[in-house]
Design a protein around this motif. Sequence first.
Motif, mmCIF file in Angstrom:
data_model
loop_
_atom_site.group_PDB
_atom_site.id
_atom_site.type_symbol
_atom_site.label_atom_id
_atom_site.label_comp_id
_atom_site.label_asym_id
_atom_site.label_seq_id
_atom_site.Cartn_x
_atom_site.Cartn_y
_atom_site.Cartn_z
ATOM 1 N N TRP A 30 0.872 -1.171 0.000
ATOM 2 C CA TRP A 30 0.000 0.000 0.000
ATOM 3 C C TRP A 30 0.908 1.219 0.000
ATOM 4 C CZ3 TRP A 30 -3.651 -2.002 4.451
ATOM 5 C CH2 TRP A 30 -4.380 -3.095 3.964
ATOM 6 N N PHE A 31 0.755 2.069 -0.993
ATOM 7 C CA PHE A 31 1.760 3.087 -1.310
ATOM 8 C C PHE A 31 1.227 4.487 -1.036
ATOM 9 C CE2 PHE A 31 4.725 5.222 -4.390
ATOM 10 C CZ PHE A 31 5.886 4.824 -3.759
ATOM 11 N N THR A 32 2.017 5.278 -0.276
ATOM 12 C CA THR A 32 1.602 6.638 0.065
ATOM 13 C C THR A 32 2.100 7.686 -0.920
ATOM 14 O OG1 THR A 32 3.529 7.181 1.432
ATOM 15 C CG2 THR A 32 1.694 6.020 2.520
ATOM 16 N N TRP B 235 -3.028 2.564 -3.846
ATOM 17 C CA TRP B 235 -2.395 3.877 -3.775
ATOM 18 C C TRP B 235 -3.177 4.715 -2.765
ATOM 19 C CZ3 TRP B 235 1.654 6.106 -6.876
ATOM 20 C CH2 TRP B 235 2.251 5.203 -7.756
ATOM 21 N N LEU B 236 -2.519 5.066 -1.654
ATOM 22 C CA LEU B 236 -3.198 5.852 -0.619
ATOM 23 C C LEU B 236 -3.291 7.324 -0.995
ATOM 24 C CD1 LEU B 236 -1.722 4.069 2.504
ATOM 25 C CD2 LEU B 236 -4.091 3.969 1.691
ATOM 26 N N LYS C 49 -3.329 11.629 -9.004
ATOM 27 C CA LYS C 49 -3.038 12.880 -8.299
ATOM 28 C C LYS C 49 -1.638 12.882 -7.683
ATOM 29 C CE LYS C 49 -7.849 13.758 -6.882
ATOM 30 N NZ LYS C 49 -8.726 13.980 -5.715
ATOM 31 N N ALA C 50 -0.956 11.767 -7.731
ATOM 32 C CA ALA C 50 0.311 11.617 -7.019
ATOM 33 C C ALA C 50 1.448 12.371 -7.707
ATOM 34 C CB ALA C 50 0.667 10.143 -6.903
ATOM 35 N N VAL D 142 -3.545 11.052 2.408
ATOM 36 C CA VAL D 142 -3.266 9.676 2.813
ATOM 37 C C VAL D 142 -4.275 9.208 3.859
ATOM 38 C CG1 VAL D 142 -1.610 8.198 4.035
ATOM 39 C CG2 VAL D 142 -0.822 9.728 2.221
ATOM 40 N N LEU D 143 -4.473 10.029 4.886
ATOM 41 C CA LEU D 143 -5.399 9.644 5.950
ATOM 42 C C LEU D 143 -6.838 9.609 5.452
ATOM 43 C CD1 LEU D 143 -3.869 11.566 8.988
ATOM 44 C CD2 LEU D 143 -3.716 9.133 8.486
ATOM 45 N N ARG D 144 -7.174 10.526 4.564
ATOM 46 C CA ARG D 144 -8.532 10.549 4.006
ATOM 47 C C ARG D 144 -8.811 9.272 3.221
ATOM 48 N NH1 ARG D 144 -8.375 15.436 2.555
ATOM 49 N NH2 ARG D 144 -7.598 15.145 0.421
#
Length: 370
Positions: free
Chosen positions: A36-38, A60-61, A66-67, A83-85
Amino acid sequence: MAIPVISFILGTTAELIKIAPVYHGILERGVRPKIWFTAQHVDEVSDVLADLNLPEPDVWLVPKEKAHNLESPAQVPGWAAQVLRTAWSRRAELKAALVEDGRPPLVLVHGDTFTTPYGSLIGKRILKSRVGHVEAGARSGSIMSPLPEELNRKIAAKIVDMHFAPSAREVNNLRNARGVVVDTEANTAIDAMRLAINGPLDLEGLPEKFGLATLHRFELVSRADKYREALEILREQSKQMPILYMAGAPEREKIRALGLANLFDEKNFIIQPKMRYLKFLPLVARAEYVVTDSGGLSAECYYLGLPCAVHRERTETPQHLGETVVLTEMRGDKLQNFLDTYQNRRGESWVEKFHPSEIIVDTLARLGYC
């Protein structure tokens, strides 16, 4: 009986590199871990994954469309919120992906990037998982240096359940930590290095002998006087033997803004784009010496026995310091002293001595995770 699921929450190419040997070790035990990638790093991620025989991230977190690379501290709050959202909005899906047999699953984080505490928080608080920290316990002794890495490590240590510490020093730093502490005897970078150091050199016109420099940390690049001083010392030194300075986009922009582009040329002080790990390590292994502010690269130099100056005020891995690896305290005179004496600093290679990823995977196996 279903097998417990292991997920890595990672965010940078360096984390992918250092976790790859652990990933493949788990895979050999019959478990296919998830990534799982931030998206702290985005550029070259696909290439690095291919080089390391790792799959594309399962999640994709930060939405992939958008990254973009985090290139300044000002971008961190927006990235962290995203990320938290994403983790919160997809928590039911992520929990379902982890829970297969009714017992707590496992999330693994790495090192000291922003993803380390955020991944720990997501795993522990949002997904109600057990969390393990690879390369845990490093301490410089100052929250402000290096910032934010020291703070990231301390926060993660309060959250995780398993601490995989790379030496007895880090084990001692974690003596009051909750959960299990495991001495892996070395950094997993040493396992990743074996994949790369004997590879072909992918750089045309390489000088027969050369020094190598990578200076990129915020604590240095944000201090114009210190950054200028280091580059000017390297420029003068390059008259004796060429120096390759591997620079990413933020460093190149800072060099332009400070009017320092005139320090570089095509013969002596040569600026080069950053290279992918499996292309970069053969270059490191063939260098006469390294000047860096990267904790990861200084560890790799230590294991290779390669003379290295760590151009920082403090280091979280003082056990690597000695004749081969020296700390300059970000002082120009100490950097110059290293450059004057590096010929006498080459040490013994430890590349074949340690196998930390095996210790991590064996531990996970004994605990029933793979």
